[in-house]
Design a protein around this motif. Structure first.
Motif, PDB file in Angstrom:
ATOM      1  N   ILE A  36       0.854  -1.192   0.000  1.00 43.60           N
ATOM      2  CA  ILE A  36       0.000   0.000   0.000  1.00 43.60           C
ATOM      3  C   ILE A  36       0.885   1.236   0.000  1.00 43.60           C
ATOM      4  CG2 ILE A  36      -1.801   1.258   1.230  1.00 43.60           C
ATOM      5  CD1 ILE A  36      -2.722  -1.362   2.408  1.00 43.60           C
ATOM      6  N   ASP A  37       0.587   2.156  -0.902  1.00 43.35           N
ATOM      7  CA  ASP A  37       1.389   3.369  -1.038  1.00 43.35           C
ATOM      8  C   ASP A  37       0.456   4.548  -1.269  1.00 43.35           C
ATOM      9  OD1 ASP A  37       3.583   4.974  -1.173  1.00 43.35           O
ATOM     10  OD2 ASP A  37       4.023   4.550  -3.274  1.00 43.35           O
ATOM     11  N   ILE A  38       0.932   5.738  -0.928  1.00 45.18           N
ATOM     12  CA  ILE A  38       0.153   6.958  -1.124  1.00 45.18           C
ATOM     13  C   ILE A  38       0.969   7.922  -1.974  1.00 45.18           C
ATOM     14  CG2 ILE A  38       0.979   7.992   1.037  1.00 45.18           C
ATOM     15  CD1 ILE A  38      -1.824   9.267   1.283  1.00 45.18           C
ATOM     16  N   GLN A  39       0.320   8.541  -2.956  1.00 46.89           N
ATOM     17  CA  GLN A  39       1.020   9.412  -3.896  1.00 46.89           C
ATOM     18  C   GLN A  39       0.220  10.684  -4.134  1.00 46.89           C
ATOM     19  OE1 GLN A  39       1.847   7.287  -7.510  1.00 46.89           O
ATOM     20  NE2 GLN A  39       3.106   5.728  -6.510  1.00 46.89           N
ATOM     21  N   LYS A  59      -8.336  -8.345  -6.745  1.00 48.72           N
ATOM     22  CA  LYS A  59      -8.143  -9.693  -7.268  1.00 48.72           C
ATOM     23  C   LYS A  59      -6.691 -10.139  -7.108  1.00 48.72           C
ATOM     24  CE  LYS A  59      -7.382  -8.012 -11.984  1.00 48.72           C
ATOM     25  NZ  LYS A  59      -7.866  -8.063 -13.388  1.00 48.72           N
ATOM     26  N   ALA A  60      -6.459 -11.423  -7.371  1.00 50.52           N
ATOM     27  CA  ALA A  60      -5.108 -11.982  -7.255  1.00 50.52           C
ATOM     28  C   ALA A  60      -4.170 -11.288  -8.237  1.00 50.52           C
ATOM     29  CB  ALA A  60      -5.145 -13.485  -7.518  1.00 50.52           C
ATOM     30  N   ARG A  61      -3.003 -10.899  -7.732  1.00 57.00           N
ATOM     31  CA  ARG A  61      -1.987 -10.184  -8.516  1.00 57.00           C
ATOM     32  C   ARG A  61      -2.578  -8.957  -9.217  1.00 57.00           C
ATOM     33  NH1 ARG A  61       2.654 -12.761  -8.341  1.00 57.00           N
ATOM     34  NH2 ARG A  61       2.731 -15.029  -8.027  1.00 57.00           N
ATOM     35  N   GLY A  62      -3.497  -8.332  -8.555  1.00 60.90           N
ATOM     36  CA  GLY A  62      -4.145  -7.154  -9.122  1.00 60.90           C
ATOM     37  C   GLY A  62      -3.693  -5.872  -8.443  1.00 60.90           C
ATOM     38  N   GLU A  63      -4.171  -4.777  -8.961  1.00 70.25           N
ATOM     39  CA  GLU A  63      -3.822  -3.459  -8.425  1.00 70.25           C
ATOM     40  C   GLU A  63      -5.029  -2.547  -8.545  1.00 70.25           C
ATOM     41  OE1 GLU A  63      -0.405   0.042  -8.960  1.00 70.25           O
ATOM     42  OE2 GLU A  63      -0.396  -1.757 -10.225  1.00 70.25           O
ATOM     43  N   THR A  64      -5.268  -1.755  -7.526  1.00 72.17           N
ATOM     44  CA  THR A  64      -6.380  -0.816  -7.539  1.00 72.17           C
ATOM     45  C   THR A  64      -5.908   0.534  -7.010  1.00 72.17           C
ATOM     46  OG1 THR A  64      -8.625  -0.398  -6.741  1.00 72.17           O
ATOM     47  CG2 THR A  64      -7.147  -1.533  -5.240  1.00 72.17           C
ATOM     48  N   ILE A  65      -6.536   1.594  -7.503  1.00 74.38           N
ATOM     49  CA  ILE A  65      -6.180   2.960  -7.111  1.00 74.38           C
ATOM     50  C   ILE A  65      -7.437   3.660  -6.607  1.00 74.38           C
ATOM     51  CG2 ILE A  65      -5.277   5.186  -7.866  1.00 74.38           C
ATOM     52  CD1 ILE A  65      -3.693   3.728 -10.009  1.00 74.38           C
ATOM     53  N   HIS A  66      -7.353   4.217  -5.416  1.00 75.64           N
ATOM     54  CA  HIS A  66      -8.454   4.988  -4.837  1.00 75.64           C
ATOM     55  C   HIS A  66      -8.008   6.446  -4.728  1.00 75.64           C
ATOM     56  CE1 HIS A  66     -10.846   1.424  -3.631  1.00 75.64           C
ATOM     57  NE2 HIS A  66      -9.657   0.859  -3.520  1.00 75.64           N
ATOM     58  N   THR A  67      -8.831   7.348  -5.231  1.00 72.75           N
ATOM     59  CA  THR A  67      -8.488   8.770  -5.267  1.00 72.75           C
ATOM     60  C   THR A  67      -9.292   9.537  -4.227  1.00 72.75           C
ATOM     61  OG1 THR A  67      -8.000   8.631  -7.635  1.00 72.75           O
ATOM     62  CG2 THR A  67      -8.329  10.820  -6.711  1.00 72.75           C
ATOM     63  N   LYS A  70      -6.649  15.442  14.095  1.00 79.64           N
ATOM     64  CA  LYS A  70      -6.663  14.624  12.886  1.00 79.64           C
ATOM     65  C   LYS A  70      -8.036  13.971  12.715  1.00 79.64           C
ATOM     66  CE  LYS A  70      -2.183  15.262  12.284  1.00 79.64           C
ATOM     67  NZ  LYS A  70      -1.932  16.061  13.495  1.00 79.64           N
ATOM     68  N   GLU A  71      -8.483  13.910  11.484  1.00 75.66           N
ATOM     69  CA  GLU A  71      -9.745  13.250  11.162  1.00 75.66           C
ATOM     70  C   GLU A  71      -9.466  11.814  10.739  1.00 75.66           C
ATOM     71  OE1 GLU A  71     -13.640  13.876   8.233  1.00 75.66           O
ATOM     72  OE2 GLU A  71     -11.994  15.336   8.270  1.00 75.66           O
ATOM     73  N   ARG A  72     -10.189  10.877  11.328  1.00 74.71           N
ATOM     74  CA  ARG A  72      -9.977   9.465  11.024  1.00 74.71           C
ATOM     75  C   ARG A  72     -11.064   8.957  10.082  1.00 74.71           C
ATOM     76  NH1 ARG A  72      -7.479   5.929  15.941  1.00 74.71           N
ATOM     77  NH2 ARG A  72      -5.644   7.240  16.324  1.00 74.71           N
ATOM     78  N   LYS A  73     -10.626   8.213   9.059  1.00 75.05           N
ATOM     79  CA  LYS A  73     -11.558   7.654   8.092  1.00 75.05           C
ATOM     80  C   LYS A  73     -11.124   6.241   7.724  1.00 75.05           C
ATOM     81  CE  LYS A  73     -13.458  11.821   6.012  1.00 75.05           C
ATOM     82  NZ  LYS A  73     -13.901  12.441   4.743  1.00 75.05           N
ATOM     83  N   LYS A  74     -12.021   5.531   7.037  1.00 77.96           N
ATOM     84  CA  LYS A  74     -11.677   4.184   6.597  1.00 77.96           C
ATOM     85  C   LYS A  74     -12.058   4.003   5.133  1.00 77.96           C
ATOM     86  CE  LYS A  74     -15.926   2.101   8.474  1.00 77.96           C
ATOM     87  NZ  LYS A  74     -16.446   1.059   9.391  1.00 77.96           N
ATOM     88  N   LEU A  75     -11.287   3.172   4.464  1.00 73.37           N
ATOM     89  CA  LEU A  75     -11.474   2.898   3.044  1.00 73.37           C
ATOM     90  C   LEU A  75     -11.674   1.397   2.861  1.00 73.37           C
ATOM     91  CD1 LEU A  75     -11.308   3.752   0.011  1.00 73.37           C
ATOM     92  CD2 LEU A  75      -8.849   3.332   0.176  1.00 73.37           C
ATOM     93  N   LYS A  76     -12.841   1.004   2.342  1.00 73.59           N
ATOM     94  CA  LYS A  76     -13.113  -0.400   2.073  1.00 73.59           C
ATOM     95  C   LYS A  76     -12.649  -0.743   0.663  1.00 73.59           C
ATOM     96  CE  LYS A  76     -17.103  -0.759   5.176  1.00 73.59           C
ATOM     97  NZ  LYS A  76     -18.540  -1.126   5.288  1.00 73.59           N
ATOM     98  N   PHE A  77     -12.061  -1.922   0.500  1.00 76.83           N
ATOM     99  CA  PHE A  77     -11.548  -2.304  -0.812  1.00 76.83           C
ATOM    100  C   PHE A  77     -11.577  -3.815  -0.982  1.00 76.83           C
ATOM    101  CE2 PHE A  77      -7.920  -2.612   1.975  1.00 76.83           C
ATOM    102  CZ  PHE A  77      -7.215  -3.717   1.511  1.00 76.83           C
ATOM    103  N   GLN A 108      -3.761   9.907  -4.143  1.00 77.99           N
ATOM    104  CA  GLN A 108      -4.069   8.567  -4.630  1.00 77.99           C
ATOM    105  C   GLN A 108      -3.472   7.501  -3.716  1.00 77.99           C
ATOM    106  OE1 GLN A 108      -2.652   8.538  -8.708  1.00 77.99           O
ATOM    107  NE2 GLN A 108      -4.651   9.176  -9.479  1.00 77.99           N
ATOM    108  N   ILE A 109      -4.315   6.531  -3.362  1.00 75.35           N
ATOM    109  CA  ILE A 109      -3.882   5.391  -2.556  1.00 75.35           C
ATOM    110  C   ILE A 109      -3.762   4.181  -3.479  1.00 75.35           C
ATOM    111  CG2 ILE A 109      -4.446   3.866  -0.632  1.00 75.35           C
ATOM    112  CD1 ILE A 109      -5.988   6.164   0.621  1.00 75.35           C
ATOM    113  N   HIS A 110      -2.538   3.700  -3.651  1.00 79.15           N
ATOM    114  CA  HIS A 110      -2.270   2.553  -4.525  1.00 79.15           C
ATOM    115  C   HIS A 110      -2.210   1.280  -3.671  1.00 79.15           C
ATOM    116  CE1 HIS A 110      -0.953   4.768  -8.270  1.00 79.15           C
ATOM    117  NE2 HIS A 110      -1.085   5.738  -7.379  1.00 79.15           N
TER     118      HIS A 110
END
Length: 353
Positions: free
Chosen positions: A53-56, A108-116, A98-105, A71-73
């Motif tokens: 997990i990375d943030i850009q 798939k296997a060997r997959g990649e998703t980006i949340h903006t 600080k504001e706390r939040k959660k991201l549901k995701f 973007q959260i990769h």
């Protein structure tokens, strides 16, 4: 939690039936019922370990009141899919809550998703993003694997570069009678330092002829004097701030905005100046000299990285004992905590509104 309770209840009932009926098929069913979620949990742990997990943020400079994207990769490097994951993160200004939040995701296997994430820098300062926990449920949704995270990043929100009307006296004041620094790119009129020696040109003053060198070269050589670097103004950024919560963020943003805009105005008018602030951790005053654009941008970064001073009296004590500040004709004050006290102690200041 519901699925875990259901799993425990069914497991207990299965064990009871297996004991009462002493049937191998019932025992096998109970064993499968108990072991499948556990086996799924082990696979889930392996998948989580292989998760990256990375943030850009592609924007280098973000100014106040501008919208920006983060973007959260999430990359799954395992051969196992993840169907129910939750990433918990916090964000907010470093000096505020600080504001706390959660991201549901799911991925798939060997997959990649980006949340903006679409955010807005309402105030200038530093905003921090931090992932603090990752939770992933296994395929039967009975057990959850959680791990704490330390990944974080910061985004600096710059103030808008606007000019302010500052009353700058033309009288040059400097705390030394002799200048220590001189410009390297152009000559001046200070005879204490020679900028260069060149051939004589029509109109040059006879007093500037270098007679000894002229006799050696058998032609007139003229001395070009240096131009001393003179500091004409001081900006006191009173970073004393005793407010809390969002009020602290607002006041701090207003203070930084006024200080940076005052420095920008002096820079445009070619007025060399110092910017002062107080480092509470070191209990010392900080000073940044601004003579060009590079100095100005360095000063912005240092100001945005500094923290509010919770001890106003310490800053006042430092300023009062600074004999250097009292020698300047242009002392601009940005703040509200110590204005009256500084004037009572004989420091003539001009308040930046």
């Amino acid at each position: 939690m519901f699925y875990l309770i259901l799993y425990v209840v069914l497991g207990i009932l299965g064990v009871i039936f297996a004991i009462l009926y002493t049937n191998y098929s019932v025992a096998i069913f109970v064993g499968v019922l108990i072991l499948f979620p556990l086996f799924s949990y082990i696979l889930n742990i392996i998948a989580c370990i292989m998760l990256k997990i990375d943030i850009q943020n592609e924007q280098e400079q973000i100014y106040q009141e501008e919208e920006f994207k983060v973007q959260i990769h999430i990359k799954n490097r395992s051969v196992l899919p993840i169907i129910n994951g939750v990433l918990r993160y916090s964000y907010g200004y470093n000096i505020g809550s600080k504001e706390r939040k959660k991201l549901k995701f799911s991925i798939k296997a060997r997959g990649e998703t980006i949340h903006t994430l679409h955010l807005r820098g309402e105030y200038c300062g530093s905003i921090s993003f931090r992932f603090y926990r990752l939770s992933v449920w296994e395929y039967f949704h009975v057990f959850v694997f959680s791990k704490f995270m330390k990944e974080s990043c910061e985004q600096v929100i710059y103030p808008k570069l606007q000019t302010r009307n500052l009353d700058v006296k033309n009288t040059t004041t400097f705390y030394n009678d002799e200048y220590d620094e001189f410009y390297e790119d152009h000559p001046g009129n200070d005879p204490s330092e020679v900028y260069e020696i060149r051939d004589y040109r029509e109109g040059d003053k006879l007093q500037r002829i270098h007679w000894k060198l002229s006799s050696k070269r058998e032609r007139y050589m003229v001395k070009e004097y240096s131009d001393p670097i003179i500091i004409d103004a001081v900006i006191i950024c009173d970073n004393s701030c005793t407010y809390e919560g969002m009020e602290r963020v607002k006041r701090w943003s207003d203070l930084l905005e006024k200080t940076i805009q005052a420095s920008y105005s002096l820079l445009l008018n070619k007025v060399n100046h110092y910017v002062y602030w107080f480092d509470e951790e070191q209990s010392v005053g900080e000073r940044m000299e601004v003579r060009n654009e590079q100095d100005f941008h360095t000063c912005i970064i240092r100001l945005l990285q500094c923290k509010p001073n919770k001890n106003p009296q310490a800053y006042v004590k430092y300023l009062i004992h600074s004999e250097e500040i009292k020698t300047y004709a242009n002392v601009f004050y940005v703040g509200e905590e110590n204005q009256e006290l500084l004037e009572e102690k004989g420091i003539s200041i001009k308040v930046v509104d």
